[in-house]
Design a protein around this motif. Structure first.
Motif, PDB file in Angstrom:
ATOM      1  N   ILE A   1       0.844  -1.193   0.000  1.00 17.95           N
ATOM      2  CA  ILE A   1       0.000   0.000   0.000  1.00 17.95           C
ATOM      3  C   ILE A   1       0.881   1.245   0.000  1.00 17.95           C
ATOM      4  N   VAL A   2       0.515   2.223  -0.823  1.00 20.12           N
ATOM      5  CA  VAL A   2       1.192   3.513  -0.828  1.00 20.12           C
ATOM      6  C   VAL A   2       0.266   4.539  -0.193  1.00 20.12           C
ATOM      7  N   VAL A   3       0.785   5.335   0.741  1.00 22.32           N
ATOM      8  CA  VAL A   3      -0.006   6.345   1.424  1.00 22.32           C
ATOM      9  C   VAL A   3       0.562   7.728   1.126  1.00 22.32           C
ATOM     10  N   PHE A   4      -0.259   8.576   0.525  1.00 24.68           N
ATOM     11  CA  PHE A   4       0.081   9.979   0.325  1.00 24.68           C
ATOM     12  C   PHE A   4      -0.579  10.790   1.446  1.00 24.68           C
ATOM     13  N   GLY A   5       0.096  11.867   1.857  1.00 18.33           N
ATOM     14  CA  GLY A   5      -0.385  12.585   3.032  1.00 18.33           C
ATOM     15  C   GLY A   5      -0.080  11.804   4.288  1.00 18.33           C
ATOM     16  N   ALA A   6       1.013  11.060   4.263  1.00 13.99           N
ATOM     17  CA  ALA A   6       1.329  10.100   5.327  1.00 13.99           C
ATOM     18  C   ALA A   6       1.727  10.765   6.632  1.00 13.99           C
ATOM     19  N   THR A   7       2.046  12.058   6.620  1.00 15.69           N
ATOM     20  CA  THR A   7       2.472  12.722   7.860  1.00 15.69           C
ATOM     21  C   THR A   7       1.347  13.517   8.516  1.00 15.69           C
ATOM     22  N   GLY A   8       0.184  13.589   7.891  1.00 12.44           N
ATOM     23  CA  GLY A   8      -0.959  14.231   8.506  1.00 12.44           C
ATOM     24  C   GLY A   8      -1.622  13.314   9.519  1.00 12.44           C
ATOM     25  N   GLY A   9      -2.635  13.825  10.221  1.00  7.05           N
ATOM     26  CA  GLY A   9      -3.289  13.037  11.259  1.00  7.05           C
ATOM     27  C   GLY A   9      -3.878  11.745  10.751  1.00  7.05           C
ATOM     28  N   THR A  10      -4.635  11.806   9.660  1.00  4.90           N
ATOM     29  CA  THR A  10      -5.242  10.591   9.097  1.00  4.90           C
ATOM     30  C   THR A  10      -4.192   9.706   8.455  1.00  4.90           C
ATOM     31  N   GLY A  11      -3.234  10.318   7.772  1.00  3.52           N
ATOM     32  CA  GLY A  11      -2.185   9.541   7.119  1.00  3.52           C
ATOM     33  C   GLY A  11      -1.354   8.737   8.099  1.00  3.52           C
ATOM     34  N   ARG A  12      -0.993   9.348   9.222  1.00  2.00           N
ATOM     35  CA  ARG A  12      -0.206   8.638  10.229  1.00  2.00           C
ATOM     36  C   ARG A  12      -0.984   7.445  10.793  1.00  2.00           C
ATOM     37  N   GLU A  13      -2.267   7.652  11.049  1.00  2.00           N
ATOM     38  CA  GLU A  13      -3.097   6.549  11.544  1.00  2.00           C
ATOM     39  C   GLU A  13      -3.177   5.435  10.504  1.00  2.00           C
ATOM     40  N   THR A  14      -3.297   5.816   9.252  1.00  2.00           N
ATOM     41  CA  THR A  14      -3.395   4.813   8.187  1.00  2.00           C
ATOM     42  C   THR A  14      -2.114   4.005   8.084  1.00  2.00           C
ATOM     43  N   VAL A  15      -0.981   4.681   8.119  1.00  2.00           N
ATOM     44  CA  VAL A  15       0.309   3.990   8.062  1.00  2.00           C
ATOM     45  C   VAL A  15       0.461   3.049   9.253  1.00  2.00           C
ATOM     46  N   ALA A  16       0.156   3.537  10.448  1.00  2.00           N
ATOM     47  CA  ALA A  16       0.324   2.717  11.662  1.00  2.00           C
ATOM     48  C   ALA A  16      -0.562   1.483  11.631  1.00  2.00           C
ATOM     49  N   GLN A  17      -1.820   1.651  11.244  1.00  2.00           N
ATOM     50  CA  GLN A  17      -2.734   0.511  11.219  1.00  2.00           C
ATOM     51  C   GLN A  17      -2.371  -0.478  10.114  1.00  2.00           C
ATOM     52  N   ALA A  18      -1.915   0.036   8.986  1.00  2.00           N
ATOM     53  CA  ALA A  18      -1.517  -0.858   7.896  1.00  2.00           C
ATOM     54  C   ALA A  18      -0.314  -1.700   8.306  1.00  2.00           C
ATOM     55  N   LEU A  19       0.653  -1.085   8.959  1.00  2.00           N
ATOM     56  CA  LEU A  19       1.824  -1.832   9.428  1.00  2.00           C
ATOM     57  C   LEU A  19       1.425  -2.861  10.482  1.00  2.00           C
ATOM     58  N   ALA A  20       0.536  -2.462  11.395  1.00  2.00           N
ATOM     59  CA  ALA A  20       0.086  -3.388  12.441  1.00  2.00           C
ATOM     60  C   ALA A  20      -0.631  -4.594  11.851  1.00  2.00           C
ATOM     61  N   ALA A  21      -1.279  -4.389  10.695  1.00  2.00           N
ATOM     62  CA  ALA A  21      -1.999  -5.478  10.041  1.00  2.00           C
ATOM     63  C   ALA A  21      -1.086  -6.344   9.174  1.00  2.00           C
ATOM     64  N   GLY A  22       0.189  -5.970   9.090  1.00  2.00           N
ATOM     65  CA  GLY A  22       1.148  -6.782   8.360  1.00  2.00           C
ATOM     66  C   GLY A  22       1.334  -6.405   6.908  1.00  2.00           C
ATOM     67  N   HIS A  23       0.792  -5.267   6.489  1.00  2.00           N
ATOM     68  CA  HIS A  23       0.966  -4.821   5.109  1.00  2.00           C
ATOM     69  C   HIS A  23       2.342  -4.189   4.920  1.00  2.00           C
ATOM     70  N   ASP A  24       2.830  -4.221   3.696  1.00  2.00           N
ATOM     71  CA  ASP A  24       4.021  -3.463   3.327  1.00  2.00           C
ATOM     72  C   ASP A  24       3.557  -2.065   2.917  1.00  2.00           C
ATOM     73  N   VAL A  25       4.119  -1.042   3.543  1.00  2.00           N
ATOM     74  CA  VAL A  25       3.628   0.318   3.359  1.00  2.00           C
ATOM     75  C   VAL A  25       4.729   1.211   2.802  1.00  2.00           C
ATOM     76  N   THR A  26       4.388   1.962   1.775  1.00  2.00           N
ATOM     77  CA  THR A  26       5.248   3.039   1.287  1.00  2.00           C
ATOM     78  C   THR A  26       4.592   4.351   1.681  1.00  2.00           C
ATOM     79  N   ALA A  27       5.270   5.125   2.505  1.00  2.00           N
ATOM     80  CA  ALA A  27       4.772   6.424   2.937  1.00  2.00           C
ATOM     81  C   ALA A  27       5.468   7.500   2.121  1.00  2.00           C
ATOM     82  N   VAL A  28       4.686   8.266   1.380  1.00  2.00           N
ATOM     83  CA  VAL A  28       5.240   9.341   0.558  1.00  2.00           C
ATOM     84  C   VAL A  28       5.348  10.593   1.420  1.00  2.00           C
ATOM     85  N   VAL A  29       6.565  11.109   1.565  1.00  2.00           N
ATOM     86  CA  VAL A  29       6.813  12.255   2.444  1.00  2.00           C
ATOM     87  C   VAL A  29       7.656  13.297   1.715  1.00  2.00           C
ATOM     88  N   ARG A  30       7.634  14.512   2.248  1.00  2.00           N
ATOM     89  CA  ARG A  30       8.439  15.594   1.673  1.00  2.00           C
ATOM     90  C   ARG A  30       9.771  15.772   2.381  1.00  2.00           C
TER      91      ARG A  30
END
Length: 207
Positions: A3-32
């Motif tokens: 899964i790729v997450v854009f806006g990964a450092t915002g409030g919703t993005g951070r929650e999405t990244v954290a939950q995806a990792l906890a569920a065992g997904h491979d996550v790409t967080a797009v950051v500036r």
């Protein structure tokens, strides 16, 4: 799933990244910024200072299964963060063959700008941001992606409960809200489902 997450450092993005990792997904967080997120097993940090850089956006998407966009801004005045970002994402999806896209918009955008008191107040306070959401949604609807546009009301920094309602006809009022953690839960469910419940739909969501 990848899964790729854009806006990964915002409030919703951070929650999405954290939950995806906890569920065992491979996550790409797009950051500036390279120090925007802490390293974590299963997390790849893709440094993209400018979303108009097609090569970098393409590199972030190569080999992924789904894209989640939680792009947004706190800037004042006319903005185009969501529109410009999604335009770049859609182009990269076409070039890399990625199909699934789940995007955070807002209740009150497009046809949900329905003259209700909620909608009128939202546009009075955040009209520039809502115009950006409108333009973003137009691009998504015109695309060939397998998209879902999620329209939350007010976002709250509250714990993840997993208890919320979602649907295209869900009633949203002045006191309606959703925690960012529960919104992230829904985004992931839609992005990772073998048969998404809201393909080519614009579900609303609230606790």
């Amino acid at each position: 799933m990848k899964i790729v997450v854009f806006g990964a450092t915002g409030g919703t993005g951070r929650e999405t990244v954290a939950q995806a990792l906890a569920a065992g997904h491979d996550v790409t967080a797009v950051v500036r910024r390279p120090d925007a997120l802490q390293p974590h097993p299963g997390l790849r940090i893709a440094l993209v200072p400018d979303l108009n850089d097609a090569e970098l956006v393409d590199d972030a998407l190569v080999g992924c299964d789904a894209v989640i966009s939680a792009l947004g801004t706190n800037a004042k005045g006319p903005v185009s963060v969501c529109t410009d970002g999604v335009r770049s994402i859609l182009g990269a999806m076409t070039r890399t063959g990625v199909r699934r896209l789940v995007v955070v918009s807002a209740h009150g955008a497009a046809e949900s700008h329905d003259g209700s008191l909620y909608s009128r107040m939202l546009w009075a306070m955040l009209g520039d941001k809502m115009r950006d959401k409108d333009e973003m949604e137009k691009l998504i609807r015109a695309s060939t992606a397998d998209w879902t546009i999620v329209r939350p009301p007010a976002l709250k920094n509250k714990p993840h409960t997993g208890t919320y309602r979602a649907g295209t006809d869900l009633r949203i009022g002045l006191t309606s809200a959703i925690s960012r953690a529960d919104l992230a839960d829904f985004l992931l469910r839609e992005a990772t489902a073998a048969t998404p419940a809201h393909l080519h739909q614009t579900p609303r969501i609230r606790n």
